[in-house]
Design a protein around this motif. Structure first.
Motif, PDB file in Angstrom:
ATOM      1  N   GLY A   1      -0.147 -15.053   9.942  1.00 42.35           N
ATOM      2  CA  GLY A   1      -0.220 -16.060   8.907  1.00 42.35           C
ATOM      3  C   GLY A   1       0.794 -16.296   8.112  1.00 42.35           C
ATOM      4  N   GLU A   2       0.627 -17.380   7.304  1.00 47.13           N
ATOM      5  CA  GLU A   2       1.609 -17.614   6.484  1.00 47.13           C
ATOM      6  C   GLU A   2       0.900 -17.766   4.864  1.00 47.13           C
ATOM      7  N   GLY A   3       1.791 -17.284   3.746  1.00 45.22           N
ATOM      8  CA  GLY A   3       1.219 -17.337   2.428  1.00 45.22           C
ATOM      9  C   GLY A   3       2.468 -16.666   1.558  1.00 45.22           C
ATOM     10  N   CYS A   4       1.629 -16.593   0.336  1.00 45.91           N
ATOM     11  CA  CYS A   4       2.731 -15.994  -0.449  1.00 45.91           C
ATOM     12  C   CYS A   4       2.888 -14.393  -0.198  1.00 45.91           C
ATOM     13  N   ALA A   5       3.831 -13.838  -1.300  1.00 49.43           N
ATOM     14  CA  ALA A   5       4.069 -12.351  -0.968  1.00 49.43           C
ATOM     15  C   ALA A   5       3.020 -11.439  -1.279  1.00 49.43           C
ATOM     16  N   ILE A   6       2.129 -11.819  -1.984  1.00 48.88           N
ATOM     17  CA  ILE A   6       1.002 -11.179  -2.498  1.00 48.88           C
ATOM     18  C   ILE A   6      -0.282 -11.027  -1.309  1.00 48.88           C
ATOM     19  N   SER A   7      -0.495 -12.399  -0.809  1.00 51.22           N
ATOM     20  CA  SER A   7      -1.355 -12.393   0.322  1.00 51.22           C
ATOM     21  C   SER A   7      -1.151 -11.640   1.459  1.00 51.22           C
ATOM     22  N   MET A   8       0.162 -11.752   1.964  1.00 45.55           N
ATOM     23  CA  MET A   8       0.826 -11.154   3.041  1.00 45.55           C
ATOM     24  C   MET A   8       1.135  -9.587   2.881  1.00 45.55           C
ATOM     25  N   ALA A   9       1.213  -9.180   1.456  1.00 45.21           N
ATOM     26  CA  ALA A   9       1.397  -7.702   1.333  1.00 45.21           C
ATOM     27  C   ALA A   9       0.147  -7.037   1.494  1.00 45.21           C
ATOM     28  N   SER A  10      -0.944  -7.788   0.654  1.00 43.03           N
ATOM     29  CA  SER A  10      -2.320  -7.243   0.893  1.00 43.03           C
ATOM     30  C   SER A  10      -3.066  -6.979   2.307  1.00 43.03           C
ATOM     31  N   ALA A  11      -2.651  -8.155   3.070  1.00 40.71           N
ATOM     32  CA  ALA A  11      -2.991  -8.054   4.495  1.00 40.71           C
ATOM     33  C   ALA A  11      -2.537  -6.750   5.038  1.00 40.71           C
ATOM     34  N   ASP A  12      -1.197  -6.622   4.840  1.00 45.12           N
ATOM     35  CA  ASP A  12      -0.462  -5.498   5.730  1.00 45.12           C
ATOM     36  C   ASP A  12      -1.088  -4.060   5.030  1.00 45.12           C
ATOM     37  N   LEU A  13      -0.994  -4.067   3.820  1.00 36.79           N
ATOM     38  CA  LEU A  13      -1.805  -2.743   3.443  1.00 36.79           C
ATOM     39  C   LEU A  13      -3.161  -2.430   3.819  1.00 36.79           C
ATOM     40  N   MET A  14      -3.863  -3.638   3.985  1.00 40.43           N
ATOM     41  CA  MET A  14      -5.375  -3.522   4.335  1.00 40.43           C
ATOM     42  C   MET A  14      -5.224  -3.051   5.588  1.00 40.43           C
ATOM     43  N   ALA A  15      -4.814  -3.672   6.617  1.00 40.05           N
ATOM     44  CA  ALA A  15      -4.504  -3.349   7.925  1.00 40.05           C
ATOM     45  C   ALA A  15      -4.375  -1.726   7.910  1.00 40.05           C
ATOM     46  N   GLU A  16      -3.354  -1.153   7.538  1.00 40.74           N
ATOM     47  CA  GLU A  16      -3.094   0.151   7.578  1.00 40.74           C
ATOM     48  C   GLU A  16      -4.192   1.108   6.992  1.00 40.74           C
ATOM     49  N   ALA A  17      -4.726   0.582   5.944  1.00 35.73           N
ATOM     50  CA  ALA A  17      -5.836   1.516   5.273  1.00 35.73           C
ATOM     51  C   ALA A  17      -6.906   1.473   6.114  1.00 35.73           C
ATOM     52  N   LEU A  18      -7.483   0.679   7.064  1.00 37.68           N
ATOM     53  CA  LEU A  18      -8.524   0.558   7.837  1.00 37.68           C
ATOM     54  C   LEU A  18      -8.465   1.230   9.016  1.00 37.68           C
ATOM     55  N   ARG A  19      -7.527   1.384   9.409  1.00 41.73           N
ATOM     56  CA  ARG A  19      -7.206   2.209  10.903  1.00 41.73           C
ATOM     57  C   ARG A  19      -8.064   3.476  10.887  1.00 41.73           C
TER      58      ARG A  19
ATOM     59  N   GLU B   1     -12.473  -3.063 -12.409  1.00 38.94           N
ATOM     60  CA  GLU B   1     -13.823  -2.087 -12.200  1.00 38.94           C
ATOM     61  C   GLU B   1     -13.738  -0.789 -11.477  1.00 38.94           C
ATOM     62  N   ALA B   2     -12.664  -0.579 -10.628  1.00 43.51           N
ATOM     63  CA  ALA B   2     -12.683   0.383  -9.664  1.00 43.51           C
ATOM     64  C   ALA B   2     -11.203   0.719  -9.151  1.00 43.51           C
ATOM     65  N   GLU B   3     -10.925   1.900  -8.461  1.00 44.55           N
ATOM     66  CA  GLU B   3      -9.612   1.968  -7.791  1.00 44.55           C
ATOM     67  C   GLU B   3      -9.933   2.882  -6.766  1.00 44.55           C
ATOM     68  N   PHE B   4      -9.098   2.899  -5.669  1.00 40.92           N
ATOM     69  CA  PHE B   4      -9.366   3.886  -4.655  1.00 40.92           C
ATOM     70  C   PHE B   4      -9.043   5.307  -4.608  1.00 40.92           C
ATOM     71  N   PRO B   5      -9.369   6.083  -4.084  1.00 45.20           N
ATOM     72  CA  PRO B   5      -9.203   7.604  -4.127  1.00 45.20           C
ATOM     73  C   PRO B   5      -7.751   8.083  -3.556  1.00 45.20           C
ATOM     74  N   THR B   6      -7.526   9.069  -3.775  1.00 44.19           N
ATOM     75  CA  THR B   6      -6.238   9.721  -3.482  1.00 44.19           C
ATOM     76  C   THR B   6      -5.791   9.476  -2.126  1.00 44.19           C
ATOM     77  N   ASP B   7      -6.443   9.287  -1.059  1.00 46.42           N
ATOM     78  CA  ASP B   7      -6.160   9.261   0.389  1.00 46.42           C
ATOM     79  C   ASP B   7      -5.993   7.587   0.726  1.00 46.42           C
ATOM     80  N   LEU B   8      -6.339   6.872  -0.213  1.00 48.40           N
ATOM     81  CA  LEU B   8      -5.896   5.533  -0.069  1.00 48.40           C
ATOM     82  C   LEU B   8      -5.160   4.754  -1.244  1.00 48.40           C
ATOM     83  N   ARG B   9      -4.599   5.562  -1.664  1.00 46.40           N
ATOM     84  CA  ARG B   9      -3.808   5.171  -3.193  1.00 46.40           C
ATOM     85  C   ARG B   9      -3.179   4.136  -2.924  1.00 46.40           C
ATOM     86  N   LYS B  10      -2.304   4.059  -1.757  1.00 41.94           N
ATOM     87  CA  LYS B  10      -1.317   2.850  -1.509  1.00 41.94           C
ATOM     88  C   LYS B  10      -2.103   1.413  -1.905  1.00 41.94           C
TER      89      LYS B  10
END
Length: 161
Positions: free
Chosen positions: A68-86, A107-116
């Protein structure tokens, strides 16, 4: 950690993942495919998933990649998401979508194992950028909820709050 240190870490991780994404490309095979679009700033994403049968029933995410194409936030979010979902089940992935969206609302945050993923909390300080961070997650939800083999339409996160 001080607020300034958190802000620096947030900016550093976003720039690193934007410049050198680890999960860019397409999975092989492609079991789910979904296109997403953020009309507010023009970000687009094409998300592919490779699913495997889970021994306890359902499916498990073996691989996730994006283009895809987009701003740094959207692309970084996609990359972090992909890593966390495996390795996550599709149900766990859908729960993560809800948690990420709650995190963007403060309203929330991720636990230690997904802290990235928590580094993306910094986006919540900029309400206009929340849609950028949520784009890949919104696209993931559509991909997981679509029937296998269904021809995807572009999903838009414009109606998102």
């Amino acid at each position: 950690m001080s607020l300034d240190n958190l802000r620096d870490l947030y900016q550093q991780v976003i720039l690193e993942r934007y410049k050198k994404p680890r999960y860019k490309g397409k999975t092989s095979p492609i079991d789910r495919y979904q296109k997403g679009h953020n009309p507010s700033c023009g970000d687009t994403i094409e998300l592919t998933l490779h699913l495997e049968d889970d021994p306890q029933g359902g499916s498990r995410i073996a691989d996730v990649k994006f283009e895809g194409e987009g701003c740094a936030i959207s692309m970084a979010s996609a990359d972090l998401m992909a890593e966390a979902l495996r390795g996550k089940t599709t149900d766990e992935a859908l729960e993560m979508v809800q948690k990420f969206q709650a995190m963007m609302r403060g309203e929330a945050e991720f636990p230690t194992d997904l802290r990235k993923l928590n580094v993306m909390q910094g986006v919540a300080q900029f309400p206009v950028r929340i849609k950028c961070a949520n784009l890949s997650w919104h696209t993931l939800k559509a991909a997981l909820e679509a029937a296998q083999g269904e021809q995807p339409e572009f999903v838009s996160n414009e109606a998102e709050g």
